[in-house]
Design a protein around this motif. Structure first.
Motif, PDB file in Angstrom:
ATOM      1  N   ALA A  74       0.837  -1.206   0.000  1.00  0.00           N
ATOM      2  CA  ALA A  74       0.000   0.000   0.000  1.00  0.00           C
ATOM      3  C   ALA A  74       0.866   1.247   0.000  1.00  0.00           C
ATOM      4  N   HIS A  75       0.258   2.343  -0.438  1.00  0.00           N
ATOM      5  CA  HIS A  75       0.894   3.660  -0.412  1.00  0.00           C
ATOM      6  C   HIS A  75       0.073   4.555   0.505  1.00  0.00           C
ATOM      7  N   PHE A  76       0.730   5.112   1.506  1.00  0.00           N
ATOM      8  CA  PHE A  76       0.058   5.922   2.521  1.00  0.00           C
ATOM      9  C   PHE A  76       0.496   7.375   2.339  1.00  0.00           C
ATOM     10  N   ILE A  77      -0.469   8.245   1.996  1.00  0.00           N
ATOM     11  CA  ILE A  77      -0.139   9.615   1.606  1.00  0.00           C
ATOM     12  C   ILE A  77      -1.006  10.605   2.378  1.00  0.00           C
ATOM     13  N   PRO A  78      -0.479  11.244   3.424  1.00  0.00           N
ATOM     14  CA  PRO A  78      -1.236  12.295   4.116  1.00  0.00           C
ATOM     15  C   PRO A  78      -1.592  13.415   3.143  1.00  0.00           C
ATOM     16  N   ALA A  79      -2.891  13.748   3.052  1.00  0.00           N
ATOM     17  CA  ALA A  79      -3.349  14.715   2.048  1.00  0.00           C
ATOM     18  C   ALA A  79      -4.435  15.623   2.601  1.00  0.00           C
ATOM     19  N   SER A  80      -4.288  16.016   3.864  1.00  0.00           N
ATOM     20  CA  SER A  80      -5.353  16.796   4.498  1.00  0.00           C
ATOM     21  C   SER A  80      -5.113  18.300   4.457  1.00  0.00           C
ATOM     22  N   GLY A  81      -4.008  18.740   3.853  1.00  0.00           N
ATOM     23  CA  GLY A  81      -3.694  20.164   3.822  1.00  0.00           C
ATOM     24  C   GLY A  81      -4.587  20.941   2.866  1.00  0.00           C
ATOM     25  N   CYS A  82      -4.652  22.243   3.097  1.00  0.00           N
ATOM     26  CA  CYS A  82      -5.405  23.151   2.219  1.00  0.00           C
ATOM     27  C   CYS A  82      -4.437  23.898   1.306  1.00  0.00           C
ATOM     28  N   ALA A  83      -4.894  24.192   0.093  1.00  0.00           N
ATOM     29  CA  ALA A  83      -4.039  24.893  -0.865  1.00  0.00           C
ATOM     30  C   ALA A  83      -3.708  26.312  -0.408  1.00  0.00           C
ATOM     31  N   GLY A  84      -4.500  26.843   0.533  1.00  0.00           N
ATOM     32  CA  GLY A  84      -4.256  28.198   1.003  1.00  0.00           C
ATOM     33  C   GLY A  84      -2.855  28.412   1.533  1.00  0.00           C
ATOM     34  N   ARG A  85      -2.213  27.346   2.034  1.00  0.00           N
ATOM     35  CA  ARG A  85      -0.868  27.496   2.587  1.00  0.00           C
ATOM     36  C   ARG A  85       0.163  27.822   1.517  1.00  0.00           C
ATOM     37  N   PHE A  86      -0.162  27.543   0.244  1.00  0.00           N
ATOM     38  CA  PHE A  86       0.754  27.880  -0.842  1.00  0.00           C
ATOM     39  C   PHE A  86       0.768  29.379  -1.138  1.00  0.00           C
ATOM     40  N   TYR A  98       0.566  48.756  -1.004  1.00  0.00           N
ATOM     41  CA  TYR A  98       0.946  49.061  -2.383  1.00  0.00           C
ATOM     42  C   TYR A  98       0.162  48.172  -3.338  1.00  0.00           C
ATOM     43  N   ASP A  99       0.103  48.588  -4.622  1.00  0.00           N
ATOM     44  CA  ASP A  99      -0.692  47.871  -5.623  1.00  0.00           C
ATOM     45  C   ASP A  99       0.149  47.111  -6.646  1.00  0.00           C
ATOM     46  N   ASP A 100       1.399  47.512  -6.824  1.00  0.00           N
ATOM     47  CA  ASP A 100       2.282  46.849  -7.784  1.00  0.00           C
ATOM     48  C   ASP A 100       3.212  45.888  -7.048  1.00  0.00           C
ATOM     49  N   PRO A 101       3.671  44.820  -7.703  1.00  0.00           N
ATOM     50  CA  PRO A 101       4.578  43.861  -7.053  1.00  0.00           C
ATOM     51  C   PRO A 101       5.849  44.558  -6.565  1.00  0.00           C
ATOM     52  N   GLN A 102       6.243  44.263  -5.324  1.00  0.00           N
ATOM     53  CA  GLN A 102       7.436  44.870  -4.743  1.00  0.00           C
ATOM     54  C   GLN A 102       8.487  43.835  -4.360  1.00  0.00           C
ATOM     55  N   THR A 103       8.074  42.751  -3.744  1.00  0.00           N
ATOM     56  CA  THR A 103       9.043  41.739  -3.304  1.00  0.00           C
ATOM     57  C   THR A 103       9.456  40.863  -4.481  1.00  0.00           C
ATOM     58  N   ASN A 104      10.568  40.162  -4.316  1.00  0.00           N
ATOM     59  CA  ASN A 104      11.023  39.243  -5.364  1.00  0.00           C
ATOM     60  C   ASN A 104       9.993  38.154  -5.620  1.00  0.00           C
ATOM     61  N   PHE A 105       9.358  37.693  -4.547  1.00  0.00           N
ATOM     62  CA  PHE A 105       8.332  36.666  -4.699  1.00  0.00           C
ATOM     63  C   PHE A 105       7.203  37.178  -5.581  1.00  0.00           C
ATOM     64  N   GLU A 106       6.715  38.370  -5.296  1.00  0.00           N
ATOM     65  CA  GLU A 106       5.601  38.945  -6.046  1.00  0.00           C
ATOM     66  C   GLU A 106       5.986  39.181  -7.504  1.00  0.00           C
ATOM     67  N   THR A 519       5.363  26.806  -1.340  1.00  0.00           N
ATOM     68  CA  THR A 519       4.704  28.022  -1.808  1.00  0.00           C
ATOM     69  C   THR A 519       4.394  27.860  -3.283  1.00  0.00           C
ATOM     70  N   VAL A 520       3.483  28.670  -3.789  1.00  0.00           N
ATOM     71  CA  VAL A 520       3.080  28.540  -5.189  1.00  0.00           C
ATOM     72  C   VAL A 520       4.266  28.765  -6.126  1.00  0.00           C
ATOM     73  N   ASN A 521       5.215  29.600  -5.745  1.00  0.00           N
ATOM     74  CA  ASN A 521       6.366  29.858  -6.614  1.00  0.00           C
ATOM     75  C   ASN A 521       7.313  28.677  -6.712  1.00  0.00           C
ATOM     76  N   ASP A 522       7.205  27.703  -5.802  1.00  0.00           N
ATOM     77  CA  ASP A 522       8.007  26.487  -5.949  1.00  0.00           C
ATOM     78  C   ASP A 522       7.647  25.753  -7.241  1.00  0.00           C
ATOM     79  N   LEU A 523       6.437  25.971  -7.727  1.00  0.00           N
ATOM     80  CA  LEU A 523       6.012  25.323  -8.966  1.00  0.00           C
ATOM     81  C   LEU A 523       6.707  25.900 -10.193  1.00  0.00           C
ATOM     82  N   LEU A 524       7.468  26.993 -10.010  1.00  0.00           N
ATOM     83  CA  LEU A 524       8.231  27.584 -11.113  1.00  0.00           C
ATOM     84  C   LEU A 524       9.598  26.926 -11.275  1.00  0.00           C
TER      85      LEU A 524
END
Length: 533
Positions: A74-86, A98-106, A519-524
């Motif tokens: 069997a494969h046991f995969i904890p999957a109870s997290g919410c996408a909001g944490r990304f 501010y309204d325009d991206p300022q940080t490197n992440f943004e 984080t969502v930017n890890d997908l880059l």
């Protein structure tokens, strides 16, 4: 002093607890938890094994032969997290002055927005809602509107989505991502609307099939999920597993157990008193992955692979990832065979002196359970000791080179019985101890949660894993809840305290098998863009 009212007691019982069990939790908060007796971190020369490519291939062959026998895996995969944490950084941007991206992440997020797997869905929504595509909205500087459409009920509401259903990858050729800025906008919009995407659920099913699937066989996968997410994930699995089954020529048996409220732990004030919510009810929280131990223990399988839902490989890396998971399985099987041979000799009371020395050497230098002056013990004492250490659950854990990830590290610890052994130590177990943190931060390797476990003993009998857990190794840490300081407790971690009295083998695996998304930017990262470098 009795801190619970009659109403409190009824509420506690409605969650599956007893007032006595919650009082025990309060006692742990007041008395604290013992700090692990961490001696040093494990290294390649000291506790972590490394194998040649030829040896890895040989262990893969051992695993493949085992699969042909049809034994339950069997494969046991904890999957109870919410996408909001990304999206914590984007939430901060949404609330920023501010309204325009300022940080490197943004800046990186908006610059590479077309590279995300959810681009097509978001672009389609913007076209329907704003009559403009994402490119036009970006050029108009409507960054916060885009983020609102990503995160909130105003749009796609990804913050409320289970992380297991968030689009991680795309099947779309990476070449399109590279050249799309040179193409007419209409072509970009058209192509994006037809992209194929993959969620962690899909990626996990495919990877599991590559590790334990055989033609015409069944692959058993257990995703632990939140109760409120179960129906959506169940419908999704029902819809998307069939194409994978048809393509690979096998079937999936997928279970979706929920974490029970009876495993939640109480939240307390800095003074260790029950913390209450706005309605005056005592507040509880989910108690970390250790609360899933009961789910793991009940799996009807001889061998179980454990991984995290946010560590998913694209197709370009799946062959490497599954190859090493198979190798870990083969290493487990090879060591099971050795352990069984020794224990059967003990059962027959036919342990020759040379085999006894061989067993001592194996326990000390392969299982890495060390006892001072073991050779000075009487023969019967040696036999009893070795039998007790051999006849335990066994796990083989992949370890990757440390690239400053926060989480578990492979360590040597001293146990209550005076032996030293290998354990996975988490940051929160020692974060307030500067001396241990210096050791922890010097670790050369990191725990990616790439684990394969034996669930049966040498006679094939199911092991009660609860008998081999270190129930004292809970984790307590400070947290902020709506501006108020609180203390929370996690149960002994699934691969920490819950496996505290297991036999453990650490094996180095390539860093490319570890592709976490925090984080969502890890997908880059190129590992998540279905390309290799």
């Amino acid at each position: 002093m009795n801190v619970f009212t009659e109403e409190d007691k009824q509420y506690i019982k409605s969650l599956g607890h007893t007032p006595e069990s919650v009082e025990e939790q309060l006692s742990i908060f007041k008395n604290g938890v013992p700090v692990p007796n961490l001696l040093r971190t494990a290294t390649l020369d000291d506790g972590i094994q490394i194998y040649t490519n030829a040896e890895i291939d040989a262990y893969v062959a051992v695993w493949d032969s085992y699969l042909e026998k049809g034994k339950p895996v069997a494969h046991f995969i904890p999957a109870s997290g919410c996408a909001g944490r990304f999206f914590r950084d984007l939430i901060n941007f949404l609330n920023a002055p501010y309204d325009d991206p300022q940080t490197n992440f943004e800046k990186n997020f908006f610059k590479h927005l077309p590279s995300f797997a959810f681009f097509g869905e978001l672009n389609k929504f913007c076209l329907a809602t704003e009559k403009e595509g994402l490119q036009e909205l970006l050029e108009a500087g409507k960054y916060k509107l885009i983020v609102e459409y990503i995160l909130t009920e105003k749009g796609l509401n990804f913050c409320s989505l289970p992380s297991a259903l968030f689009k991680f990858h795309t099947d779309k050729s990476h070449r399109f991502v590279v050249i799309q800025k040179y193409l007419p906008k209409k072509i970009v919009k058209y192509y994006a609307s037809f992209e194929d995407t993959r969620t962690p659920i899909q990626e996990s099913l495919i990877e599991s099939a590559m590790v334990s699937g055989v033609k015409g066989g069944t692959v058993n996968v257990c995703f632990t999920v939140r109760k409120e997410h179960k129906e959506a994930i169940q419908d999704y699995v029902r819809e998307f597993k069939y194409p994978i089954e048809k393509k690979l020529g096998l079937s999936f048996f997928v279970t979706l157990p929920c974490q029970k409220t009876s495993t939640d732990t109480i939240v307390v004030t800095p003074d260790n008193l029950p913390f209450r919510d706005a309605n005056g009810n005592i507040m509880f929280q989910q108690a970390g992955h250790g609360a899933l131990f009961e789910n793991l223990n009940s799996l009807p399988a001889d061998i179980v692979f454990i991984k995290n839902i946010d560590n998913e490989a694209t197709d370009s890396l799946k062959k490497l990832t599954s190859h090493y998971k198979k190798a870990l399985g083969g290493i487990l099987l090879a060591n099971q065979k050795i352990i069984s041979r020794f224990l059967r000799l003990f059962d027959k009371d036919e342990m020759p002196d040379d085999k006894l020395i061989e067993a001592i050497n194996y326990v000390e230098n392969t299982l890495n359970v060390k006892r001072e002056n073991i050779l000075r013990l009487k023969r019967q004492e040696q036999c009893d000791y070795l039998r007790s250490k051999l006849n335990r659950p066994l796990r083989v854990c992949g370890m990757v080179k440390n690239e400053e990830e926060q989480g578990g590290m492979p360590c040597w610890v001293k146990n209550e019985d005076g032996t030293t052994s290998l354990q996975i130590i988490e940051y929160y177990q020692i974060y307030d101890n500067p001396t241990l943190m210096n050791l922890f931060n010097s670790s050369t390797h990191f725990n990616p949660v790439d684990i394969v476990c034996s669930m049966v003993d040498y006679k094939g009998k199911k092991i009660d894993l609860t008998q081999y857990a270190d129930k004292k190794s809970a984790m307590i840490y400070n947290k902020n809840f709506e501006g108020q300081a609180v203390k929370v407790m996690e149960l002994p971690g699934l691969w920490n305290g819950c496996m505290g009295d297991w036999n453990t083998i650490f094996v180095e695996v390539p860093i490319k098998t570890f592709n976490p998304v925090k984080t969502v930017n890890d997908l880059l990262r190129h590992e998540h863009q279905n390309t290799t470098k």
